[in-house]
Design an enzyme around this catalytic site. Sequence first.
Site, PDB file in Angstrom:
ATOM      1  CE  LYS A 169      -4.025 -46.512 -63.305  1.00 52.33           C
ATOM      2  NZ  LYS A 169      -3.113 -45.432 -63.753  1.00 52.33           N
ATOM      3  N   GLY A 195     -12.478 -40.240 -63.094  1.00 52.83           N
ATOM      4  CA  GLY A 195     -11.932 -40.028 -64.429  1.00 52.83           C
ATOM      5  C   GLY A 195     -13.054 -39.827 -65.428  1.00 52.83           C
ATOM      6  CB  SER A 196     -13.112 -40.164 -69.083  1.00 48.96           C
ATOM      7  OG  SER A 196     -12.608 -41.472 -69.214  1.00 48.96           O
ATOM      8  CB  THR A 197     -18.505 -40.518 -68.631  1.00 52.34           C
ATOM      9  OG1 THR A 197     -18.768 -39.506 -67.646  1.00 52.34           O
ATOM     10  CG2 THR A 197     -19.746 -41.350 -68.828  1.00 52.34           C
ATOM     11  CD  GLU A 198     -13.774 -43.141 -74.095  1.00 49.80           C
ATOM     12  OE1 GLU A 198     -13.464 -41.931 -73.911  1.00 49.80           O
ATOM     13  OE2 GLU A 198     -13.219 -43.862 -74.936  1.00 49.80           O
ATOM     14  N   GLY A 228     -15.162 -44.928 -66.956  1.00 53.26           N
ATOM     15  CA  GLY A 228     -16.059 -45.348 -65.867  1.00 53.26           C
ATOM     16  C   GLY A 228     -16.910 -46.539 -66.284  1.00 53.26           C
ATOM     17  CD  GLU A 231     -15.650 -36.810 -59.214  1.00 49.83           C
ATOM     18  OE1 GLU A 231     -16.155 -36.388 -60.281  1.00 49.83           O
ATOM     19  OE2 GLU A 231     -14.585 -36.420 -58.745  1.00 49.83           O
ATOM     20  CB  CYS A 284     -14.958 -33.646 -62.821  1.00 48.99           C
ATOM     21  SG  CYS A 284     -14.616 -33.489 -61.081  1.00 48.99           S
ATOM     22  CD  GLU A 290     -15.450 -33.784 -68.446  1.00 51.94           C
ATOM     23  OE1 GLU A 290     -15.249 -34.977 -68.712  1.00 51.94           O
ATOM     24  OE2 GLU A 290     -15.518 -33.348 -67.284  1.00 51.94           O
TER      25      GLU A 290
HETATM   26  P1  NAP Z   1      -9.158 -41.477 -67.885  1.00 55.64           P
HETATM   27  O1  NAP Z   1      -8.615 -42.284 -69.003  1.00 55.64           O
HETATM   28  O2  NAP Z   1     -10.555 -41.681 -67.480  1.00 55.64           O
HETATM   29  O3  NAP Z   1      -8.152 -41.719 -66.653  1.00 55.64           O
HETATM   30  C1  NAP Z   1      -8.488 -41.737 -65.290  1.00 55.64           C
HETATM   31  C2  NAP Z   1      -7.782 -42.893 -64.599  1.00 55.64           C
HETATM   32  O4  NAP Z   1      -8.259 -44.137 -65.109  1.00 55.64           O
HETATM   33  C3  NAP Z   1      -6.273 -42.912 -64.828  1.00 55.64           C
HETATM   34  O5  NAP Z   1      -5.636 -43.398 -63.672  1.00 55.64           O
HETATM   35  C4  NAP Z   1      -6.149 -43.903 -65.964  1.00 55.64           C
HETATM   36  O6  NAP Z   1      -4.877 -44.461 -66.051  1.00 55.64           O
HETATM   37  C5  NAP Z   1      -7.173 -44.926 -65.588  1.00 55.64           C
HETATM   38  N1  NAP Z   1      -7.642 -45.772 -66.681  1.00 55.64           N
HETATM   39  C6  NAP Z   1      -7.673 -45.510 -68.009  1.00 55.64           C
HETATM   40  N2  NAP Z   1      -8.173 -46.559 -68.687  1.00 55.64           N
HETATM   41  C7  NAP Z   1      -8.478 -47.511 -67.787  1.00 55.64           C
HETATM   42  C8  NAP Z   1      -9.030 -48.821 -67.869  1.00 55.64           C
HETATM   43  N3  NAP Z   1      -9.376 -49.360 -69.026  1.00 55.64           N
HETATM   44  N4  NAP Z   1      -9.207 -49.519 -66.723  1.00 55.64           N
HETATM   45  C9  NAP Z   1      -8.870 -48.983 -65.537  1.00 55.64           C
HETATM   46  N5  NAP Z   1      -8.333 -47.764 -65.396  1.00 55.64           N
HETATM   47  C10 NAP Z   1      -8.146 -47.022 -66.503  1.00 55.64           C
HETATM   48  O7  NAP Z   1      -8.945 -39.954 -68.168  1.00 55.64           O
HETATM   49  P2  NAP Z   1      -7.851 -39.307 -69.165  1.00 55.64           P
HETATM   50  O8  NAP Z   1      -7.649 -40.114 -70.394  1.00 55.64           O
HETATM   51  O9  NAP Z   1      -6.679 -39.002 -68.359  1.00 55.64           O
HETATM   52  O10 NAP Z   1      -8.624 -37.990 -69.575  1.00 55.64           O
HETATM   53  C11 NAP Z   1      -9.584 -38.052 -70.604  1.00 55.64           C
HETATM   54  C12 NAP Z   1     -10.791 -37.259 -70.241  1.00 55.64           C
HETATM   55  O11 NAP Z   1     -11.352 -37.735 -69.033  1.00 55.64           O
HETATM   56  C13 NAP Z   1     -10.568 -35.799 -69.951  1.00 55.64           C
HETATM   57  O12 NAP Z   1     -10.465 -35.034 -71.096  1.00 55.64           O
HETATM   58  C14 NAP Z   1     -11.760 -35.467 -69.117  1.00 55.64           C
HETATM   59  O13 NAP Z   1     -12.852 -35.229 -69.946  1.00 55.64           O
HETATM   60  C15 NAP Z   1     -11.984 -36.703 -68.324  1.00 55.64           C
HETATM   61  N6  NAP Z   1     -11.419 -36.622 -66.949  1.00 55.64           N
HETATM   62  C16 NAP Z   1     -12.258 -36.434 -65.925  1.00 55.64           C
HETATM   63  C17 NAP Z   1     -11.749 -36.318 -64.636  1.00 55.64           C
HETATM   64  C18 NAP Z   1     -12.625 -36.107 -63.448  1.00 55.64           C
HETATM   65  O14 NAP Z   1     -12.152 -35.616 -62.429  1.00 55.64           O
HETATM   66  N7  NAP Z   1     -13.880 -36.498 -63.491  1.00 55.64           N
HETATM   67  C19 NAP Z   1     -10.375 -36.388 -64.423  1.00 55.64           C
HETATM   68  C20 NAP Z   1      -9.529 -36.620 -65.507  1.00 55.64           C
HETATM   69  C21 NAP Z   1     -10.078 -36.725 -66.766  1.00 55.64           C
HETATM   70  P3  NAP Z   1      -3.715 -43.770 -66.922  1.00 55.64           P
HETATM   71  O15 NAP Z   1      -3.842 -42.301 -66.806  1.00 55.64           O
HETATM   72  O16 NAP Z   1      -2.507 -44.253 -66.273  1.00 55.64           O
HETATM   73  O17 NAP Z   1      -3.893 -44.266 -68.304  1.00 55.64           O
END
Ligand code: NAP
Length: 501
Positions: free
Chosen positions: A199, A252-255, A257, A274, A308, A405
């Site tokens: 996804k 993605g985000s720790t939250e 995760g 990650e 990240c 972050e």
């Molecule tokens: P995110 O919400 O953690 O998104 C990462 C992935 O997880 C996306 O594919 C997202 O889908 C999906 N996702 C979101 N909620 C989910 C859930 N409840 N269950 C399963 N999958 C879910 O990140 P973001 O909102 O795009 O960014 C927010 C913050 O995350 C950033 O500001 C940054 O601090 C951090 N981040 C970290 C990384 C990294 O490489 N470690 C990368 C991106 C962001 P959708 O996008 O389709 O909603």
Amino acid sequence: MATAASATNLEPSVSSFVERKHKMLIDGKWTESASGKTFPTFNPATGDVLSEVAEGDREDINRAVKAARAAFESGPWSKLTPSERGRLIWKLADLIEKHTEELAQIESLDNGKPLTVARAADAPLAADLFRYMAGWATKIEGTTIPLSVPYTPGTQYFAYTLREPVGVVGQIIPWNFPLLMAAWKLGPALACGCTVVLKPAEQTPLSALWLGELIEEAGLPAGVVNIVPGYGETAGAALAAHPDVDKVAFTGSTEVGKLILQAAAGNLKKVSLELGGKSPNVVFADADRKSAIAGAAGAIFFNHGQCCCAGSRLYVEDKIFDEVVDGVAQRANRIRMGPGLETGTQMGPLVSEEQLRRVCGYLESGKAQGAKAVAGGERMGEKGYFVKPTVLVNTNDKMKIVQEEIFGPVVTAIPFRDPEELLPKANDSVYGLAAGVWSSDIKKAHALASKLRAGTVWINCYNIFDAALPFGGYKQSGWGREMGRQALELYTETKAVCAAL
Ligand code: NAP
Ligand code: MG
């Protein structure tokens, strides 16, 4: 702050791809979503809608998992030899290389990053990752183990381990390196013989969909890789919770995760994560000044700080603090901003309006707590999601902007006196993804590297990635390591076989 000019012409194949209404890839067929719904993806340089994409939800995830299960259990994937699997993965790498320009243009359009960066980094690194993992397909080996069972005296045993694919894997990826994150996830899973439901992020689904076409062209059997775009709260959550998925890999985000972990508890599927970072980048007074300044700027401004592992906390030995901060600020002010596709652009917009608001919120919070911007500190223009590269001083370790972050082009600079004072500050974070050390004293640099609680430490360099080098986090930056031979551990089970002779 200079601005760029003159746009790159899109490849005709990219223009027609973007104009298409995009479907999802399930069981080798491009299909509409079960609900018939679509969602838009936006051009972050303008805020305009770029493409409409089929919106996957629980029902689509169910169909995709079913296809992946069939391809794993009885389909052609499980019957291929490791060599045949390796050859298909290698072929996919060749196709990525062949389509570098198109993939780079799509990445630049959908994510906002400069085309030059997508061409030089995202696409070639993705191809290289698949090549590296193709080589592993034939080298996933067990061991033989001598036994000394005390309660069966006189009996001899022949014992060995097998490394078997973990099964059907759900992979959820972010928007900062859409194609490359797909490669990091798919490469090792395929090398190990798993099947996948991927996804992509809602903000940047397009390069994964192009990759889906290359996966078909390479000849991977139907159902081995299924790609379901959609929202995290619906499609992502359904994938993480699915009872017939054996493992979920998330970036993605720790939250989020932590939500993945909870969702995975239902069937105790394996989990690798990650997550975020707030990486310290440490400059000692004996560092080569020019490369340390360039390196400190690159560490935070590469990919607009949307990494990240971004070097977002800059610690500089007090003797050279002003000189280094001034050098980084000058570099920030020289960065040419503009749409990713304009020639000369060095920094594009942030990926989305949401990220723009987030990053600007942190800038406000920093100012309110007494931080001072010596470069940037605000949004650029009214159109698109541009934030000026920012260097903040007058910061301290307790501020929100130093602890959390930001995921934007914002670095906080803090002076330190000596390594003893520095180390607890550098490690004072819930994260532990990466760190940088700049020094000409190799003894000092390696000594600090061993004490930093981070999954990667770069010495006199930053953001150096290689398919052979494991990457992942300590503390709340994640579970497991991607890339390198360690990535195979994420996608294999170990079976012990014990035979009485
Ligand atoms: P995110 O919400 O953690 O998104 C990462 C992935 O997880 C996306 O594919 C997202 O889908 C999906 N996702 C979101 N909620 C989910 C859930 N409840 N269950 C399963 N999958 C879910 O990140 P973001 O909102 O795009 O960014 C927010 C913050 O995350 C950033 O500001 C940054 O601090 C951090 N981040 C970290 C990384 C990294 O490489 N470690 C990368 C991106 C962001 P959708 O996008 O389709 O909603
Ligand atoms: Mg987009």
